[in-house]
Design a protein around this motif. Sequence first.
Motif, PDB file in Angstrom:
ATOM      1  N   TRP A  86       0.799  -1.223   0.000  1.00  0.00           N
ATOM      2  CA  TRP A  86       0.000   0.000   0.000  1.00  0.00           C
ATOM      3  C   TRP A  86       0.830   1.271   0.000  1.00  0.00           C
ATOM      4  CZ3 TRP A  86       0.586   3.393   4.036  1.00  0.00           C
ATOM      5  CH2 TRP A  86       1.095   2.904   5.229  1.00  0.00           C
ATOM      6  N   ARG A  87       2.044   1.215   0.522  1.00  0.00           N
ATOM      7  CA  ARG A  87       2.871   2.422   0.577  1.00  0.00           C
ATOM      8  C   ARG A  87       3.257   2.929  -0.807  1.00  0.00           C
ATOM      9  NH1 ARG A  87       4.542   3.235   5.861  1.00  0.00           N
ATOM     10  NH2 ARG A  87       4.262   1.412   7.214  1.00  0.00           N
ATOM     11  N   SER A  88       3.303   2.015  -1.774  1.00  0.00           N
ATOM     12  CA  SER A  88       3.754   2.387  -3.124  1.00  0.00           C
ATOM     13  C   SER A  88       2.853   3.428  -3.781  1.00  0.00           C
ATOM     14  CB  SER A  88       3.822   1.138  -4.014  1.00  0.00           C
ATOM     15  OG  SER A  88       2.530   0.563  -4.180  1.00  0.00           O
ATOM     16  N   ILE A  89       1.550   3.367  -3.500  1.00  0.00           N
ATOM     17  CA  ILE A  89       0.650   4.312  -4.171  1.00  0.00           C
ATOM     18  C   ILE A  89       0.812   5.723  -3.593  1.00  0.00           C
ATOM     19  CG2 ILE A  89      -1.008   2.563  -4.858  1.00  0.00           C
ATOM     20  CD1 ILE A  89      -2.736   3.265  -2.485  1.00  0.00           C
ATOM     21  N   PHE A  90       1.287   5.837  -2.363  1.00  0.00           N
ATOM     22  CA  PHE A  90       1.547   7.159  -1.792  1.00  0.00           C
ATOM     23  C   PHE A  90       2.883   7.701  -2.285  1.00  0.00           C
ATOM     24  CE2 PHE A  90      -1.454   5.235   1.151  1.00  0.00           C
ATOM     25  CZ  PHE A  90      -2.410   6.236   1.234  1.00  0.00           C
ATOM     26  N   LEU A  91       3.848   6.796  -2.527  1.00  0.00           N
ATOM     27  CA  LEU A  91       5.106   7.228  -3.137  1.00  0.00           C
ATOM     28  C   LEU A  91       4.844   7.772  -4.534  1.00  0.00           C
ATOM     29  CD1 LEU A  91       8.177   7.424  -2.937  1.00  0.00           C
ATOM     30  CD2 LEU A  91       8.317   5.091  -3.851  1.00  0.00           C
ATOM     31  N   LEU A  92       3.987   7.093  -5.277  1.00  0.00           N
ATOM     32  CA  LEU A  92       3.611   7.586  -6.602  1.00  0.00           C
ATOM     33  C   LEU A  92       2.870   8.922  -6.488  1.00  0.00           C
ATOM     34  CD1 LEU A  92       3.692   6.704  -9.611  1.00  0.00           C
ATOM     35  CD2 LEU A  92       1.369   5.819  -9.288  1.00  0.00           C
ATOM     36  N   GLY A  93       2.081   9.074  -5.415  1.00  0.00           N
ATOM     37  CA  GLY A  93       1.376  10.329  -5.184  1.00  0.00           C
ATOM     38  C   GLY A  93       2.309  11.488  -4.904  1.00  0.00           C
ATOM     39  N   PHE A  94       3.549  11.180  -4.564  1.00  0.00           N
ATOM     40  CA  PHE A  94       4.571  12.217  -4.403  1.00  0.00           C
ATOM     41  C   PHE A  94       5.321  12.470  -5.714  1.00  0.00           C
ATOM     42  CE2 PHE A  94       9.186  12.858  -3.715  1.00  0.00           C
ATOM     43  CZ  PHE A  94       9.155  14.165  -3.239  1.00  0.00           C
ATOM     44  N   ILE A  95       5.622  11.409  -6.445  1.00  0.00           N
ATOM     45  CA  ILE A  95       6.461  11.538  -7.642  1.00  0.00           C
ATOM     46  C   ILE A  95       5.719  12.205  -8.796  1.00  0.00           C
ATOM     47  CG2 ILE A  95       7.707  10.237  -9.419  1.00  0.00           C
ATOM     48  CD1 ILE A  95       8.327   8.126  -7.256  1.00  0.00           C
ATOM     49  N   ILE A  96       4.513  11.734  -9.101  1.00  0.00           N
ATOM     50  CA  ILE A  96       3.784  12.221 -10.276  1.00  0.00           C
ATOM     51  C   ILE A  96       3.463  13.719 -10.212  1.00  0.00           C
ATOM     52  CG2 ILE A  96       1.645  11.992 -11.597  1.00  0.00           C
ATOM     53  CD1 ILE A  96       3.647   9.747 -12.044  1.00  0.00           C
ATOM     54  N   PRO A  97       3.058  14.262  -9.054  1.00  0.00           N
ATOM     55  CA  PRO A  97       2.727  15.694  -9.028  1.00  0.00           C
ATOM     56  C   PRO A  97       3.910  16.632  -9.242  1.00  0.00           C
ATOM     57  CG  PRO A  97       1.641  14.552  -7.218  1.00  0.00           C
ATOM     58  CD  PRO A  97       2.636  13.597  -7.808  1.00  0.00           C
ATOM     59  N   ILE A  98       5.134  16.138  -9.054  1.00  0.00           N
ATOM     60  CA  ILE A  98       6.291  17.029  -9.178  1.00  0.00           C
ATOM     61  C   ILE A  98       6.356  17.695 -10.556  1.00  0.00           C
ATOM     62  CG2 ILE A  98       8.816  17.126  -9.209  1.00  0.00           C
ATOM     63  CD1 ILE A  98       8.831  15.087  -6.952  1.00  0.00           C
ATOM     64  N   PRO A  99       6.287  16.940 -11.676  1.00  0.00           N
ATOM     65  CA  PRO A  99       6.288  17.624 -12.982  1.00  0.00           C
ATOM     66  C   PRO A  99       5.067  18.518 -13.179  1.00  0.00           C
ATOM     67  CG  PRO A  99       5.867  15.259 -13.238  1.00  0.00           C
ATOM     68  CD  PRO A  99       6.319  15.473 -11.840  1.00  0.00           C
ATOM     69  N   VAL A 100       3.938  18.153 -12.549  1.00  0.00           N
ATOM     70  CA  VAL A 100       2.752  19.001 -12.652  1.00  0.00           C
ATOM     71  C   VAL A 100       3.009  20.344 -11.982  1.00  0.00           C
ATOM     72  CG1 VAL A 100       0.323  19.261 -12.007  1.00  0.00           C
ATOM     73  CG2 VAL A 100       1.180  17.033 -12.740  1.00  0.00           C
ATOM     74  N   ILE A 101       3.616  20.316 -10.801  1.00  0.00           N
ATOM     75  CA  ILE A 101       3.928  21.556 -10.091  1.00  0.00           C
ATOM     76  C   ILE A 101       4.926  22.393 -10.878  1.00  0.00           C
ATOM     77  CG2 ILE A 101       4.991  22.494  -7.994  1.00  0.00           C
ATOM     78  CD1 ILE A 101       3.801  20.144  -6.462  1.00  0.00           C
ATOM     79  N   VAL A 102       5.896  21.733 -11.517  1.00  0.00           N
ATOM     80  CA  VAL A 102       6.862  22.455 -12.364  1.00  0.00           C
ATOM     81  C   VAL A 102       6.130  23.145 -13.518  1.00  0.00           C
ATOM     82  CG1 VAL A 102       8.818  22.200 -13.941  1.00  0.00           C
ATOM     83  CG2 VAL A 102       8.800  20.958 -11.762  1.00  0.00           C
TER      84      VAL A 102
END
Length: 465
Positions: free
Chosen positions: A182-198
Motif C-alpha cells: 500500500w505504501r507504493s501508491i503514496f510514493l507515486l502520489g509524491f512523484i507524479i505531481p512534481i512535474p505538474v507543479i513544475v
Amino acid sequence: MNTAGNSPGSSALNIEDILGSKISKVSVIVMILCFCILLMDGYDYGIISNASPLIMKEWNIEAAMFGPVFSVATFGWMIGAVVFGAISDRIGRKGTLLIGAAIFTVLSLCLYFSRTLSQLVIIRLITGFGVGGAVPVAMTMTSEYAPQNSKAKFVSIMFSGFMVGSTLGSYIAAGMMPAYGWRSIFLLGFIIPIPVIVCLAIFLPESARWLSLNLNTPQRRETLIRIVKRISPDLQIDDTTQFVAIKTEKKKEKYSPKELFAGKLAWVSPMLWLYYIISSLAVFFIGNWMPQVLVLKGLTAAHASSLMGTSGLFGILGTALIGVWLDKMGFRWGFIWPLLAILFTALTGGATGGILLVWMCINSFFMNGEHTSITSIVPNMYPVRIRAKGSGISNALAKIGSIIGPVIGGILISTGISMSKLFYFVSIPFIFCAVFSYVLGVQYDRHFSKLYSSGEQTPSEAPHS
C-alpha cells in the motif's frame, strides 16, 4: 471593450472585460492546469480509501478508530481555505496555489513513511490544509480566465478532475498494491505531481485580476501586460494605460446576511444547507468506506480497488449527465436521482459476485449525479447579488457532512452490523435528499425562476405563500 479615463491623456482597460471576452489559449491552459490540481486532489482522496483495508489490517486498527483519518482531511481543508485565502491576497493566487500543491504532495511522501495511527491523522490533517489552499484558488483562477458565457462549463470540466483522479487512484491501487504494497501508491502520489507543479510554475499565469489590484511594482505591470497581450494581441497598450478590475455589468452593493433569509429564503436557505449536509454525509460515508466493506465481503483489497475504479467511471458519467437532465426536465425532477440512489444503495449491501458490481456502478451513477445536482440548485435559488455568498456558505456547511459521515461509518462497521443492514442505514439520507430535491425544485420552477428572470434582485417582495 470598456475604457475610462483616469487622468488626462490616459485610458483604463477593464480586466474583467478582457478576460471574459473570448476563449483564448490562456483560458484553456489555466483550465487544464487547474484540472490537474483537482486530479491530484482526487487521487489523494481515492488512494487513502483504497489503502485503508491494508493499513487497518497491518496496524490492527478497528474501523471506529480509523474514521477520523478520513474526516480530519476535510477539517484541514476548512482551515487551509481560510488561511490561504488571506495569504493569496498578499502574495498572489499563483504562489498560493503552488504552496498548497507542494504541501499535499510532500505529505504524500510523509504518509509513505508513517508507522502509527497518530502520525497518519496528523499527516492527513496537514494534507487537507494544503488541499484547502490549492483547490479554492484553482476554482477561482479557472472561473476568472473563462469566457463570460462559458464560466460554468470551464469550472465543471476543471472540477471533473477530482472524479477522474479518484477513479485513476482506484485502478492504480488495484495494480500496484498486490506487488508493491500500500505504501507504493503514496510514493507515486509524491512523484507524479512534481512535474505538474513544475508546469504550474512555468505555464500558469498569475491572476490578472489580482495583478490589476496590486500594480505596485514595474514587474507586476509587465506581467499583466504580457497576459493581456496573450489574450488580446491587437489591444493598444502604452505607458499611460491603466488597468482596473471592475465588473461593469452590475453595481457593487453592500451585502447583508439577512438577504439569505428574505421572503421564501427564510426556509429555503436552511433546507438547502441541510440537503447539502445530509448528501455529503452519505456520499463520503460510501466513498471512504466502500473498499473496506468490499474486503469484509470477502474480496481482496486489490479486487475492491478495481471495482471502485469501475464504479467511479459511472460516477463520472452521472456527474456529467445530471446537468443535461436538469436543463431538460427542470429542477423538480432532480429528485429521481436520489430516489434511485436509495434503491441501489440498499441493493448493494446484500449483493455478491457480478451483480454486486452492477449495483455499485448504477448506484455510483445516481449518487454522484444527485450530489452534483446540489451545486446546480444552490446558486439558482439566490438573486445574483448574493449568489456567491449563498453558494459559499452552502459549500462550507456541507463539510459538516463530509466530516461526520466517515466517523459514523467507522462506528457502524465496528459494531459488526450485517452488510444488508449497513446499506439500509446509509440509504436513509437519500430519502431526505429526494424530498428536499423535489420541494426545492418545485419552488425554483414555480417561484424563483420567474422571480429572477423578471429582474427581481431579492425575493423579499414576493408573496410568501
